[in-house]
Scaffold this active site. Structure first.
Site, PDB file in Angstrom:
ATOM      1  NE  ARG A  95    -103.059  34.817 -57.518  1.00 55.46           N
ATOM      2  CZ  ARG A  95    -102.712  35.840 -57.014  1.00 55.46           C
ATOM      3  NH1 ARG A  95    -102.340  36.995 -57.667  1.00 55.46           N
ATOM      4  NH2 ARG A  95    -102.290  35.690 -55.753  1.00 55.46           N
TER       5      ARG A  95
ATOM      6  CD  GLU B 205     -96.824  33.357 -47.893  1.00 58.48           C
ATOM      7  OE1 GLU B 205     -97.447  33.322 -48.873  1.00 58.48           O
ATOM      8  OE2 GLU B 205     -95.526  32.676 -47.931  1.00 58.48           O
TER       9      GLU B 205
HETATM   10  P1  AMP Z   1    -103.091  33.368 -46.847  1.00 59.55           P
HETATM   11  O1  AMP Z   1    -104.272  34.425 -46.437  1.00 59.55           O
HETATM   12  O2  AMP Z   1    -101.804  33.488 -46.564  1.00 59.55           O
HETATM   13  O3  AMP Z   1    -103.840  31.902 -47.041  1.00 59.55           O
HETATM   14  O4  AMP Z   1    -102.868  33.882 -48.357  1.00 59.55           O
HETATM   15  C1  AMP Z   1    -103.469  33.255 -49.520  1.00 59.55           C
HETATM   16  C2  AMP Z   1    -103.891  34.444 -50.527  1.00 59.55           C
HETATM   17  O5  AMP Z   1    -102.590  35.395 -50.817  1.00 59.55           O
HETATM   18  C3  AMP Z   1    -104.407  33.830 -52.008  1.00 59.55           C
HETATM   19  O6  AMP Z   1    -105.317  34.760 -52.479  1.00 59.55           O
HETATM   20  C4  AMP Z   1    -103.459  33.846 -52.814  1.00 59.55           C
HETATM   21  O7  AMP Z   1    -103.426  34.201 -54.149  1.00 59.55           O
HETATM   22  C5  AMP Z   1    -102.298  34.675 -52.204  1.00 59.55           C
HETATM   23  N1  AMP Z   1    -100.935  34.115 -51.872  1.00 59.55           N
HETATM   24  C6  AMP Z   1    -100.358  34.061 -50.579  1.00 59.55           C
HETATM   25  N2  AMP Z   1     -99.154  33.522 -50.784  1.00 59.55           N
HETATM   26  C7  AMP Z   1     -98.767  33.056 -51.982  1.00 59.55           C
HETATM   27  C8  AMP Z   1     -97.831  32.587 -52.659  1.00 59.55           C
HETATM   28  N3  AMP Z   1     -96.722  31.999 -52.313  1.00 59.55           N
HETATM   29  N4  AMP Z   1     -98.166  32.574 -54.228  1.00 59.55           N
HETATM   30  C9  AMP Z   1     -99.109  32.897 -54.632  1.00 59.55           C
HETATM   31  N5  AMP Z   1    -100.347  33.332 -54.015  1.00 59.55           N
HETATM   32  C10 AMP Z   1    -100.066  33.606 -52.713  1.00 59.55           C
END
Ligand code: AMP
Length: 179
Positions: A66, A103
Site C-alpha cells: 500500500r 503488529e
Molecule cells: P507496523 O510494522 O506494526 O508499524 O505495521 C505497519 C504495516 O502493517 C503497514 O505496512 C500497514 O499497512 C500494516 N498494518 C499494521 N496494522 C495495521 C492496521 N491496523 N490497519 C491497516 N494496516 C495495518
C-alpha cells in the site's frame, strides 16, 4: 457539478475501519475507501506534496504494497525517483534484506543494492504506522547505502501503539491522519 470542501475530518471519516482483519483483535484501517474518492485523494496528495516540496527529496522509497500507491504519486509530485521496498523474493536483482516484527506476525523486506546513493535525500512512505517494526526495517535498509538525510511519512498513524517512539530521533516523521 457539486463540490464539497475537503478537510482533514472528511479524509479521516473516509477511512473504513474493519474489525478483526486479518485476524482477531486487529482494527484494520482500510485506506481504499479514502483513495477511491477523487476529491479526497486529490486533497491527500496535495497535503503530502506541500509538506515535502521544499525538502529536496531525490528518492521516494515506498513500502510494499500500500506504500506504493501514494509513494509513487508523491515521487512524481516532488520530481523525485521512486524506489520499491518489497517482500522477500519479489525483486529480481541483488538485494539487501532486513527482518522485522509486525503488529500481526513477522517478515522481512528487501531493496535492490543499487537503488540508492549515499547523497540521496530519501522520503520513506508507507500507508500506516502501527508498532513501527516495518518502517524501522525500511530505515535500516536505506541506511545501508550511507544515506543520512531520511524523512519518514505515513498517511495514517495509530498513536496509541507508540510506533513513533521506536523510530530513530534523527529522522523527521510526519503523518497526515492520527487515531
Ligand atoms: P507496523 O510494522 O506494526 O508499524 O505495521 C505497519 C504495516 O502493517 C503497514 O505496512 C500497514 O499497512 C500494516 N498494518 C499494521 N496494522 C495495521 C492496521 N491496523 N490497519 C491497516 N494496516 C495495518
Amino acid at each position: 457539478m457539486s463540490s464539497i470542501i475537503i478537510g482533514i475530518d472528511a479524509v479521516k471519516n473516509s477511512i473504513r475501519n474493519v474489525p478483526n482483519f486479518p485476524k482477531e483483535g486487529i482494527q484494520f484501517k482500510d485506506v481504499s475507501t479514502a483513495f477511491k474518492d477523487q476529491q479526497i485523494f486529490k486533497y491527500i496528495v496535495t497535503e503530502l506534496r506541500n509538506k515535502y516540496i521544499a525538502c529536496g527529496i531525490t528518492k521516494v522509497v515506498g513500502i510494499e504494497s500500500r506504500g506504493f500507491i501514494l509513494g509513487s504519486i508523491l515521487a512524481g509530485e516532488l520530481e523525485a525517483g521512486f524506489v520499491p521496498i518489497r517482500k522477500p523474493g519479489k525483486l529480481p536483482s541483488e538485494t539487501f534484506v532486513q527482518s522485522y516484527d509486525l503488529e500481526y506476525g513477522s517478515d522481512s523486506l528487501e531493496i535492490h543494492t543499487d537503488a540508492l546513493d549515499g547523497d540521496d535525500v530519501v522520503l520513506i512512505h508507507d500507508d500506516l504506522l502501527a508498532t513501527g517494526g516495518t518502517v524501522n526495517a525500511a530505515v535500516d535498509l536505506v541506511r545501508k547505502f550511507g544515506v543520512t538525510k531520511i524523512y519518514v511519512n505515513f498517511f495514517v498513524e495509530l498513536d496509541f501503539l507508540c510506533g513513533r517512539e521506536r523510530i530513530a530521533k534523527d529522522i523527521n516523521v510526519w503523518s497526515l491522519i492520527h487515531y
